[in-house]
Design a protein around this motif. Structure first.
Motif, PDB file in Angstrom:
ATOM      1  N   VAL A   1       3.118  18.534  85.489  1.00 25.07           N
ATOM      2  CA  VAL A   1       3.304  19.109  86.819  1.00 25.07           C
ATOM      3  C   VAL A   1       2.440  18.371  87.839  1.00 25.07           C
ATOM      4  N   MET A   2       1.168  18.151  87.480  1.00 26.86           N
ATOM      5  CA  MET A   2       0.248  17.471  88.398  1.00 26.86           C
ATOM      6  C   MET A   2       0.666  16.018  88.608  1.00 26.86           C
TER       7      MET A   2
ATOM      8  N   GLN B   1      -8.602  19.080  90.068  1.00 26.45           N
ATOM      9  CA  GLN B   1      -9.634  19.792  89.318  1.00 26.45           C
ATOM     10  C   GLN B   1      -9.107  20.092  87.916  1.00 26.45           C
ATOM     11  N   PRO B   2     -10.006  20.300  86.934  1.00 26.16           N
ATOM     12  CA  PRO B   2      -9.553  20.627  85.575  1.00 26.16           C
ATOM     13  C   PRO B   2      -8.622  21.843  85.533  1.00 26.16           C
ATOM     14  N   GLY B   3      -8.872  22.819  86.400  1.00 26.80           N
ATOM     15  CA  GLY B   3      -8.025  24.006  86.445  1.00 26.80           C
ATOM     16  C   GLY B   3      -6.611  23.727  86.932  1.00 26.80           C
ATOM     17  N   ASP B   4      -6.408  22.592  87.572  1.00 26.38           N
ATOM     18  CA  ASP B   4      -5.055  22.200  87.985  1.00 26.38           C
ATOM     19  C   ASP B   4      -4.247  21.703  86.795  1.00 26.38           C
TER      20      ASP B   4
ATOM     21  N   ILE C   1      -3.778  28.068  75.686  1.00 31.37           N
ATOM     22  CA  ILE C   1      -4.089  27.070  76.697  1.00 31.37           C
ATOM     23  C   ILE C   1      -2.826  26.261  76.997  1.00 31.37           C
ATOM     24  N   ILE C   2      -2.430  26.260  78.251  1.00 29.81           N
ATOM     25  CA  ILE C   2      -1.236  25.544  78.695  1.00 29.81           C
ATOM     26  C   ILE C   2      -1.691  24.289  79.438  1.00 29.81           C
TER      27      ILE C   2
ATOM     28  N   THR D   1     -12.460  12.243  79.088  1.00 31.27           N
ATOM     29  CA  THR D   1     -11.042  11.974  79.349  1.00 31.27           C
ATOM     30  C   THR D   1     -10.517  12.887  80.441  1.00 31.27           C
ATOM     31  N   LEU D   2     -10.878  14.162  80.376  1.00 25.08           N
ATOM     32  CA  LEU D   2     -10.451  15.124  81.390  1.00 25.08           C
ATOM     33  C   LEU D   2     -10.976  14.720  82.766  1.00 25.08           C
ATOM     34  N   ALA D   3     -12.226  14.283  82.825  1.00 21.62           N
ATOM     35  CA  ALA D   3     -12.814  13.839  84.087  1.00 21.62           C
ATOM     36  C   ALA D   3     -12.074  12.613  84.632  1.00 21.62           C
TER      37      ALA D   3
END
Length: 68
Positions: free
Chosen positions: A9-10, A58-61, A3-4, A47-49
């Motif tokens: 980056v975002m 989005q989480p995938g970003d 998992i990276i 936390t992710l949200a």
């Protein structure tokens, strides 16, 4: 780990500093830094949200799976 974490980056795309994100998300600067550098072993969905809301993404970003 396969998992990276692409949080840096975002953050760069959204022109948001670590301090700004910390204030918006409400977690410690140390924990945010651990997550940003990819050294975190887990992340709460809450936390992710909050990060996704603050960065309008989005989480995938932020999270990516790479098969080794």
């Amino acid at each position: 780990m396969p998992i990276i974490v692409n949080l840096d980056v975002m953050m760069a795309k959204r022109k948001v500093s670590l301090n700004e994100l910390q204030q918006k998300v409400g977690i410690t600067l140390a924990n945010l830094s651990i997550l940003k550098t990819g050294k975190a072993r887990a992340i709460r969905f809450e936390t992710l949200a909050a990060i996704c809301k603050a960065l309008n993404c989005q989480p995938g970003d932020i999270l990516e799976y790479q098969d080794s």
